[in-house]
Design a protein around this motif. Structure first.
Motif, PDB file in Angstrom:
ATOM      1  N   GLU A   1       0.828  -1.202   0.000  1.00 29.37           N
ATOM      2  CA  GLU A   1       0.000   0.000   0.000  1.00 29.37           C
ATOM      3  C   GLU A   1       0.861   1.250   0.000  1.00 29.37           C
ATOM      4  O   GLU A   1       1.744   1.409  -0.825  1.00 29.37           O
ATOM      5  N   ASP A   2       0.617   2.164   0.937  1.00 29.00           N
ATOM      6  CA  ASP A   2       1.358   3.426   0.961  1.00 29.00           C
ATOM      7  C   ASP A   2       2.469   3.451   2.002  1.00 29.00           C
ATOM      8  O   ASP A   2       2.945   4.523   2.380  1.00 29.00           O
ATOM      9  N   ARG A   3       2.900   2.282   2.464  1.00 30.25           N
ATOM     10  CA  ARG A   3       3.963   2.239   3.473  1.00 30.25           C
ATOM     11  C   ARG A   3       5.307   2.648   2.864  1.00 30.25           C
ATOM     12  O   ARG A   3       5.574   2.394   1.687  1.00 30.25           O
ATOM     13  N   PRO A   4       6.175   3.295   3.640  1.00 34.55           N
ATOM     14  CA  PRO A   4       7.521   3.621   3.140  1.00 34.55           C
ATOM     15  C   PRO A   4       8.296   2.323   2.897  1.00 34.55           C
ATOM     16  O   PRO A   4       8.328   1.441   3.756  1.00 34.55           O
ATOM     17  N   VAL A   5       8.920   2.205   1.745  1.00 35.24           N
ATOM     18  CA  VAL A   5       9.592   0.956   1.363  1.00 35.24           C
ATOM     19  C   VAL A   5      11.061   1.219   1.054  1.00 35.24           C
ATOM     20  O   VAL A   5      11.401   2.071   0.227  1.00 35.24           O
ATOM     21  N   VAL A   6      11.922   0.445   1.725  1.00 30.48           N
ATOM     22  CA  VAL A   6      13.342   0.380   1.375  1.00 30.48           C
ATOM     23  C   VAL A   6      13.536  -0.910   0.601  1.00 30.48           C
ATOM     24  O   VAL A   6      13.214  -1.989   1.095  1.00 30.48           O
ATOM     25  N   VAL A   7      14.043  -0.813  -0.613  1.00 28.23           N
ATOM     26  CA  VAL A   7      14.231  -2.001  -1.442  1.00 28.23           C
ATOM     27  C   VAL A   7      15.717  -2.292  -1.604  1.00 28.23           C
ATOM     28  O   VAL A   7      16.530  -1.382  -1.760  1.00 28.23           O
ATOM     29  N   CYS A   8      16.044  -3.579  -1.510  1.00 25.96           N
ATOM     30  CA  CYS A   8      17.406  -4.049  -1.790  1.00 25.96           C
ATOM     31  C   CYS A   8      17.278  -5.146  -2.834  1.00 25.96           C
ATOM     32  O   CYS A   8      16.678  -6.190  -2.574  1.00 25.96           O
ATOM     33  N   LEU A   9      17.823  -4.922  -4.009  1.00 28.98           N
ATOM     34  CA  LEU A   9      17.732  -5.882  -5.111  1.00 28.98           C
ATOM     35  C   LEU A   9      19.144  -6.325  -5.455  1.00 28.98           C
ATOM     36  O   LEU A   9      19.967  -5.535  -5.927  1.00 28.98           O
ATOM     37  N   SER A  10      19.435  -7.599  -5.186  1.00 30.23           N
ATOM     38  CA  SER A  10      20.777  -8.104  -5.432  1.00 30.23           C
ATOM     39  C   SER A  10      20.821  -9.596  -5.170  1.00 30.23           C
ATOM     40  O   SER A  10      19.890 -10.167  -4.585  1.00 30.23           O
TER      41      SER A  10
END
Length: 380
Positions: free
Chosen positions: A187-196
């Motif tokens: 939804e509208d939650r703050p998201v930290v993404v790590c793609l690796s």
């Protein structure tokens, strides 16, 4: 037409930054001018049929500088009248260079990444790297860090910059992130993404150790870890106490990577150097892909990773071994969304200006078309 044979262990459908880089180099060449010799990998037959150039697969999943590999590569040079041989990673297959010259190759280009820079600091490997460089017309480097390390064993007049590019049409704001958020219930939650890839050097474990501190400041934040690899079980165990504030997707199809980056508000991969300098980040193309997607990045200070960030402008560089420092950087960006967005916008502009694939294509063409025995080309 100058025909080129690319000899590489790193090629799709196997996932990874080096694989994508070498695939991009092959794809940018004119039709009929390139051929690839690479290991077998699950799904390679379907992948190869979609390529506009021939891909010859070695029967195993790894190629070493053995007689059998040398013989097959030499046959391809002779049979296809390839004037240039490009080694997709200089070490260790670059040791085959003398055999390629004997087969008729007039120009040898060695592409390097992080592990060659690490070899420069190890006595036995250092000698092998010097042998590889001695048989090259040009040896590429990713950035200032890798240039300095390679220059310890390879003559500087053979070194030329060739860093990966970013397809800014694929990696962009609005690339499908809302669909990923909806599918994962973010939804509208703050998201930290790590793609690796999930390996210790990339720092997903340090993100998880930093995450409780982040949640104390931003309680509704979510850490989205995307990728597969041998460290997954360890990461899942570390994540379990944090419930749905951490999502580990496992591997996702390459075509959906832009959407997963676009699902984040901040990108973080706090990589760290390990094993006494042997396990080091060469550059980190994913930082640039995240910048192209409009995200501010948090990068570790390992090796050449800082070369992919303008500190304070497109992101922040942290000590990847410090959960406290990682958490402070993430909280700073999550608590000030306007400043984070401005960093992301500057990152997008920087990638369009300095890291677009068109620049890489021109540099690579110059490397291949330069007369034998000449390393540097204009504009590199």
């Amino acid at each position: 037409m100058n025909r080129t044979l690319i000899v590489t262990n790193d090629f799709p459908p196997r996932a990874g930054g080096i694989q994508s880089f070498v695939h991009g180099l092959a794809a940018c060449r004119p039709p009929g001018s390139v051929m690839v010799y690479a290991p077998s990998w699950p799904g390679c037959a379907d992948f190869d049929r979609r390529q506009p150039y021939p891909v010859v697969r070695h029967p195993t999943s790894l190629m070493l500088p053995t007689r059998a590999v040398a013989r097959r590569a030499a046959e391809l040079v002779t049979g296809s009248e390839c004037e240039t041989v490009v080694f997709g990673a200089a070490a260790p297959l670059g040791l085959l260079a003398p055999r390629m010259r004997a087969a008729g190759a007039r120009r040898i280009v060695m592409v390097t990444h992080g592990h060659e820079a690490a070899w420069a600091g190890v006595p036995v490997a250092r000698g092998l790297l010097a042998r590889i460089g001695a048989h090259a017309d040009a040896v590429t480097y990713l950035g200032e860090y890798t240039r300095r390390r390679l220059a310890e064993v390879i003559p500087e007049d053979r070194l030329v910059r060739l860093a990966p590019g970013v397809d800014t049409g694929l990696f962009r704001p609005g690339a499908g992130g809302q669909g990923v958020r909806a599918a994962l219930g973010l939804e509208d939650r703050p998201v930290v993404v790590c793609l690796s890839r999930l390996v210790p050097r990339k720092g997903q474990d340090m993100l998880l150790r930093a995450w409780p501190r982040v949640l104390r400041a931003v309680p509704d934040a979510v850490l989205l870890i995307v990728g597969g690899g041998p460290y997954r079980r360890v990461l899942e165990r570390l994540a379990r106490p944090m419930g749905d504030s951490v999502r580990i997707t496992g591997p996702v199809p390459w075509a959906s990577l832009p959407a997963h980056l676009d699902a984040g508000d901040v990108f973080a991969m706090p990589c760290r150097t390990r094993l006494g300098g042997l396990d080091v980040e060469g550059l980190g193309i994913v930082y640039l892909e995240a910048s192209a997607s409009g995200l501010p990045v948090v990068a570790g200070s390992s090796g050449g990773a800082p070369d992919a960030v303008l500190p304070g402008e497109t992101g922040l560089v942290v000590d990847g071994a410090s959960p406290a420092e990682i958490a402070a950087a993430l909280v700073r960006l999550l608590e000030d969304p306007a400043a984070a967005r401005a960093m992301g916008e500057r990152g997008r502009e920087w990638v369009e200006r300095e890291w677009d694939w068109k620049l890489v294509t021109d540099r690579f063409a110059g490397l291949l078309e330069t007369p034998p025995g000449t390393a540097a080309v204009a504009g590199t």
